[in-house]
Design an enzyme around this catalytic site. Structure first.
Site, PDB file in Angstrom:
ATOM      1  N   GLU A   1      -3.080  10.433   3.263  1.00 20.63           N
ATOM      2  CA  GLU A   1      -4.313  10.701   4.006  1.00 20.63           C
ATOM      3  C   GLU A   1      -4.287  12.160   4.430  1.00 20.63           C
ATOM      4  OE1 GLU A   1      -6.170   6.958   6.284  1.00 20.63           O
ATOM      5  OE2 GLU A   1      -4.271   7.603   7.115  1.00 20.63           O
TER       6      GLU A   1
ATOM      7  N   ASP B   1       0.193   5.276   0.665  1.00 21.70           N
ATOM      8  CA  ASP B   1      -0.924   6.077   1.193  1.00 21.70           C
ATOM      9  C   ASP B   1      -0.676   7.560   1.296  1.00 21.70           C
ATOM     10  OD1 ASP B   1      -2.234   3.753   1.875  1.00 21.70           O
ATOM     11  OD2 ASP B   1      -1.616   3.800   3.969  1.00 21.70           O
TER      12      ASP B   1
ATOM     13  N   ASP C   1     -12.348  10.119  16.098  1.00 23.93           N
ATOM     14  CA  ASP C   1     -11.734   9.509  17.280  1.00 23.93           C
ATOM     15  C   ASP C   1     -10.206   9.659  17.285  1.00 23.93           C
ATOM     16  OD1 ASP C   1     -11.859   7.887  15.025  1.00 23.93           O
ATOM     17  OD2 ASP C   1     -11.726   6.029  16.181  1.00 23.93           O
ATOM     18  N   TRP C   2      -9.582  10.046  16.146  1.00 19.89           N
ATOM     19  CA  TRP C   2      -8.123  10.211  16.157  1.00 19.89           C
ATOM     20  C   TRP C   2      -7.577  11.321  15.261  1.00 19.89           C
ATOM     21  CZ3 TRP C   2      -5.513   9.515  11.519  1.00 19.89           C
ATOM     22  CH2 TRP C   2      -6.234   8.837  10.517  1.00 19.89           C
TER      23      TRP C   2
ATOM     24  N   GLU D   1       0.836  -1.197   0.000  1.00 14.50           N
ATOM     25  CA  GLU D   1       0.000   0.000   0.000  1.00 14.50           C
ATOM     26  C   GLU D   1       0.871   1.248   0.000  1.00 14.50           C
ATOM     27  OE1 GLU D   1      -3.278  -0.569   2.900  1.00 14.50           O
ATOM     28  OE2 GLU D   1      -3.180   1.588   3.185  1.00 14.50           O
TER      29      GLU D   1
ATOM     30  N   GLY E   1      -5.264  14.386  17.508  1.00 17.04           N
ATOM     31  CA  GLY E   1      -5.329  13.094  18.179  1.00 17.04           C
ATOM     32  C   GLY E   1      -6.712  12.742  18.697  1.00 17.04           C
TER      33      GLY E   1
ATOM     34  N   ARG F   1       5.170   3.045   8.798  1.00 19.14           N
ATOM     35  CA  ARG F   1       6.218   3.881   8.203  1.00 19.14           C
ATOM     36  C   ARG F   1       5.659   5.279   7.937  1.00 19.14           C
ATOM     37  NH1 ARG F   1       6.904  -1.008   4.967  1.00 19.14           N
ATOM     38  NH2 ARG F   1       8.719  -2.131   5.760  1.00 19.14           N
ATOM     39  N   GLU F   2       5.054   5.859   8.980  1.00 17.04           N
ATOM     40  CA  GLU F   2       4.365   7.128   8.796  1.00 17.04           C
ATOM     41  C   GLU F   2       5.328   8.310   8.696  1.00 17.04           C
ATOM     42  OE1 GLU F   2       3.947   5.078  11.386  1.00 17.04           O
ATOM     43  OE2 GLU F   2       1.896   4.291  11.242  1.00 17.04           O
TER      44      GLU F   2
ATOM     45  N   HIS G   1      -0.722  12.974   5.824  1.00 11.46           N
ATOM     46  CA  HIS G   1      -0.162  11.779   6.447  1.00 11.46           C
ATOM     47  C   HIS G   1       0.221  10.820   5.322  1.00 11.46           C
ATOM     48  CE1 HIS G   1      -0.445   8.504   9.577  1.00 11.46           C
ATOM     49  NE2 HIS G   1      -0.770   7.786   8.524  1.00 11.46           N
ATOM     50  N   THR G   2       1.418  10.231   5.366  1.00  9.14           N
ATOM     51  CA  THR G   2       1.815   9.254   4.337  1.00  9.14           C
ATOM     52  C   THR G   2       2.274   7.967   5.011  1.00  9.14           C
ATOM     53  OG1 THR G   2       4.141   9.973   4.273  1.00  9.14           O
ATOM     54  CG2 THR G   2       2.611  11.098   2.788  1.00  9.14           C
TER      55      THR G   2
END
Ligand code: NAG
Length: 282
Positions: free
Chosen positions: A107, A105, A196-197, A103, A201, A131-132, A120-121
Site C-alpha cells: 500500500e 499487500d 482518516d489515517w 493476502e 496518521g 504483520r506490517e 506499507h506492506t
C-alpha cells in the site's frame, strides 16, 4: 543494404521481439485484468499497454486480474499520484477470498508535495494479518515508473522494489505459523481516499482542489508457476537470497524501514509473533 535485406531484418526483428514478449506472458491489460470499480475513473489505453486509476470526490477506482495464481513471480510497474497526494492510498495486492483468506499487500500512502510516500506492506495468512512493515523509498515514486514485485513460493514470500528485496516472509509452518500455499490469489489494485489515517496518521487531509488524483500501471509480467518452462530457471530454483540480495535487504532495512511489527514490543507485550525469530531458527 538492399530492400530485400531490410525486409528480412524487419521480419526478423518482429519475430524476435514477439518471442520475447511471448515468453514474458503478454502483459496486456485488456487480456489480463477487469476494471471493477469507479466506472470511467479506471482506464486502459495504448492498446492495453497502460492502465490508470483515478480518485475524485465522488469515488476511487480499481481493477483485478482475470486469473488466479498459486505461486509465481508477479511484476508491475507503477507511477504513483504526483504532487499533493496526502490522504490517498494506492493499494496493490494479491488476495484469495473468504474469511480465512491469504493476502500479500503493498500500500502506498501519499503525502504533501515533496514529502515522502510510505510503502506499507503486510501478509495475511488464514485471515490474520497484523504483520506490517513500512518503508520510505530511495527515490521519488511519482516521477517515473518503478517495478514492484512479489515472489511467492512454498518456501517464502519476497517483496522487491526495482529488484531490490525489501522484505522476506519465510514459511514458518514448522513453528506453527500458517503460510499461504493452498488458496490461489488474484491481483488487485485500487486508489481510494483514506485521509482518516493515511498521512501522518490522519493529520493531513486530502486536498480535493487537486483532484482527480491519478496513478499509472504498465509492464505487468507474471511467471506463473503452473505455466512451467520458466521455472527451470536457476534463480527460481534456489530458495535463498544470494549474497548481494541479502546485502541489499540489510541496506533497505537499515536505512529505509520505518516500522517493523517484529520489533514493536509495545504492541506485543507478551512477545512478538513466532515468525519474528531470527531466520536461522526457521
Ligand atoms: C509524510 O511526511 C511526513 C513529514 O516528512 C512524514 O513524517 C510522514 O512519514 C510522511 N508520510 C506519510 C504517509 O505520512
Amino acid at each position: 543494404m538492399g530492400s530485400y535485406s531490410n525486409g528480412f531484418l524487419v521480419g526478423f526483428l518482429v519475430v524476435f521481439s514477439s518471442l520475447i514478449v511471448g515468453s514474458y506472458g503478454g502483459g496486456n491489460f485488456y487480456q489480463d485484468f477487469d476494471l471493477t470499480w469507479g466506472e470511467n475513473r479506471a482506464k486502459i489505453f495504448k492498446g492495453g499497454q497502460l492502465l490508470s486509476l483515478s480518485l475524485d470526490r465522488v469515488s476511487g477506482s480499481g481493477f483485478q486480474s482475470k486469473k488466479e495464481y498459486l505461486f509465481g513471480r508477479i511484476d508491475m510497474q507503477l507511477k504513483l499520484v504526483a504532487g499533493n497526494s496526502a490522504g490517498t492510498v494506492t493499494a496493490y495486492y494479491l488476495s484469495s477470498q473468504g474469511p480465512t483468506h491469504d493476502e500479500i499487500d503493498y500500500e502506498f500512502l501519499g503525502n504533501v508535495s515533496g514529502q515522502p510516500y510510505i510503502l506499507h506492506t503486510n501478509v495475511f495468512t488464514k485471515g490474520q494479518g497484523n504483520r506490517e512493515q513500512q518503508f520510505y523509498l530511495w527515490f521519488d515514486p511519482t516521477r517515473n515508473f518503478h517495478t514492484y514485485s512479489i515472489i511467492w513460493k512454498p518456501q517464502h514470500i519476497i517483496f522487491l522494489v526495482d529488484n531490490t528485496p525489501i522484505r522476506v516472509f519465510k514459511n514458518a509452518e514448522s513453528i506453527g505459523v500458517p503460510f499461504p500455499k493452498n488458496q490461489p490469489m488474484r491481483i488487485y489494485s485500487s486508489l481510494w481516499n483514506a485521509d482518516d489515517w493515511a498521512t501522518r496518521g490522519g493529520l493531513v487531509k486530502t486536498d480535493w482542489s487537486k483532484a482527480p488524483f491519478t496513478a499509472y500501471y504498465r509492464n505487468f509480467n507474471v511467471l506463473d508457476s503452473r505455466a512451467s518452462s520458466s521455472f527451470s530457471d536457476a534463480a527460481w530454483q534456489t530458495n535463498e537470497l544470494d549474497a548481494p540480495g541479502r546485502r541489499r535487504l540489510r541496506w533497505v532495512q537499515k536505512y529505509f524501514m520505518i516500522y517493523n511489527y517484529c520489533t514493536d514490543l509495545k504492541r506485543f507485550p507478551n512477545g512478538v509473533p513466532p515468525e519474528c525469530k531470527p531466520s536461522r531458527f526457521l
